[in-house]
Design an enzyme around this catalytic site. Structure first.
Site, short mmCIF file in Angstrom:
data_model
loop_
_atom_site.label_atom_id
_atom_site.label_comp_id
_atom_site.label_asym_id
_atom_site.label_seq_id
_atom_site.Cartn_x
_atom_site.Cartn_y
_atom_site.Cartn_z
N GLU A 138 0.84 -1.20 0.00
CA GLU A 138 0.00 0.00 0.00
C GLU A 138 0.87 1.25 0.00
OE1 GLU A 138 -3.38 2.35 2.67
OE2 GLU A 138 -2.33 0.60 3.50
N ASP A 173 -5.87 2.59 -1.42
CA ASP A 173 -6.54 3.40 -0.40
C ASP A 173 -6.88 4.74 -1.06
OD1 ASP A 173 -6.76 5.47 1.68
OD2 ASP A 173 -6.24 3.89 3.08
N GLU A 235 -11.81 3.07 6.17
CA GLU A 235 -10.65 3.41 7.00
C GLU A 235 -10.51 4.92 7.03
OE1 GLU A 235 -6.16 1.71 7.40
OE2 GLU A 235 -6.55 2.94 5.63
#
Length: 250
Positions: A138, A173, A235
């Site tokens: 990530e 993300d 998140e």
């Protein structure tokens, strides 16, 4: 709409750890992720999952270092033994909790030596990984992670290509994508073939979806149209009580 999971490191942070599972189930989530579950014995987390019928999706490797040490060892020359140790520990936890994804944190670093170290470490890790588990990389923005090696989507794609393992992919993300590239939706389209897991938060400050710069209806439509059938984990940092900020998922 995508299938949404709750990141219990960020959501319901005002509650004791094990109570967050109850809150997530009550809010309608069927899956959760916990970035660092290591402080709680795995059987306790197992009980919280079972009593709520929840699936654990993901955890991070390595566990947190409370002495101000490295945020991961995958890209740190000389940290190979520590990396292998932490991967074994993360794998045991993932298997115990039924999580299918382990996010591998690179730690700080830069340049060709860090890249080569990370590739070598990931080749060993993917070779040793039990069936049914997947590792992800990530990219994290350097604004809140100064010095972090894995801070660019093209770098992540380069390393995934170099390792060339079926059990290694990209963790997308939306918050980090928007901060790093300025175009979360365009980054999703460009990186979709590599994506194994998705997390969402709005930018510029990881606020709830719909409270910042990202066009989430367009992003959710793109996720659906792409054929992605994994979990999309929330998140972000709630503005107030977590329950009062979940309109985006309905």
């Amino acid at each position: 709409m995508p299938r949404f999971a709750a990141n219990l490191t960020h959501l319901w942070a005002e509650l004791p750890y094990l109570d967050r599972f109850d809150a997530a189930a009550e809010a309608g989530f069927e899956a959760v992720e916990v970035l660092f579950p290591y402080d709680v014995p795995a059987p306790e987390t197992q009980k919280a999952l079972r009593r709520n019928g929840l699936q654990m999706v993901l955890l991070n490797a390595p566990g947190p270092n409370y002495t101000g040490g490295a945020r991961g060892f995958a890209a740190q020359p000389g940290g190979e033994r520590r990396f292998d140790y932490d991967m074994r520990r993360a794998t045991r936890y993932a298997q115990a909790l039924g999580a299918g994804i382990i996010h591998v944190m690179s730690g700080d670093g830069s340049g060709p030596e860090a890249r080569a170290t990370m590739i070598d470490n990931l080749r060993r890790a993917t070779d040793d990984l039990p069936e049914g588990l997947c590792l992800t990389l990530e990219p994290l923005n350097v604004g809140i992670n100064p010095g972090y090696f894995m801070s660019d989507f093209n770098l992540a794609a380069d390393i995934i290509d170099a390792v060339d393992a079926p059990n290694l992919g990209l963790q997308y993300d939306s918050y980090h994508a928007q901060v790093i590239t300025g175009d979360a939706l365009g980054t999703f389209h460009a990186m979709r073939p590599l994506i194994r897991h998705i997390q969402i938060g709005d930018a510029p400050d990881r606020c709830p979806p719909g409270k910042g710069e990202i066009d989430f209806p367009a992003l959710f439509d793109a996720i659906d149209a792409s054929g992605y059938d994994g979990w999309v984990s929330a998140e972000y940092t709630p503005a107030a009580r977590t329950e009062s900020g979940l309109a985006w998922m309905r």
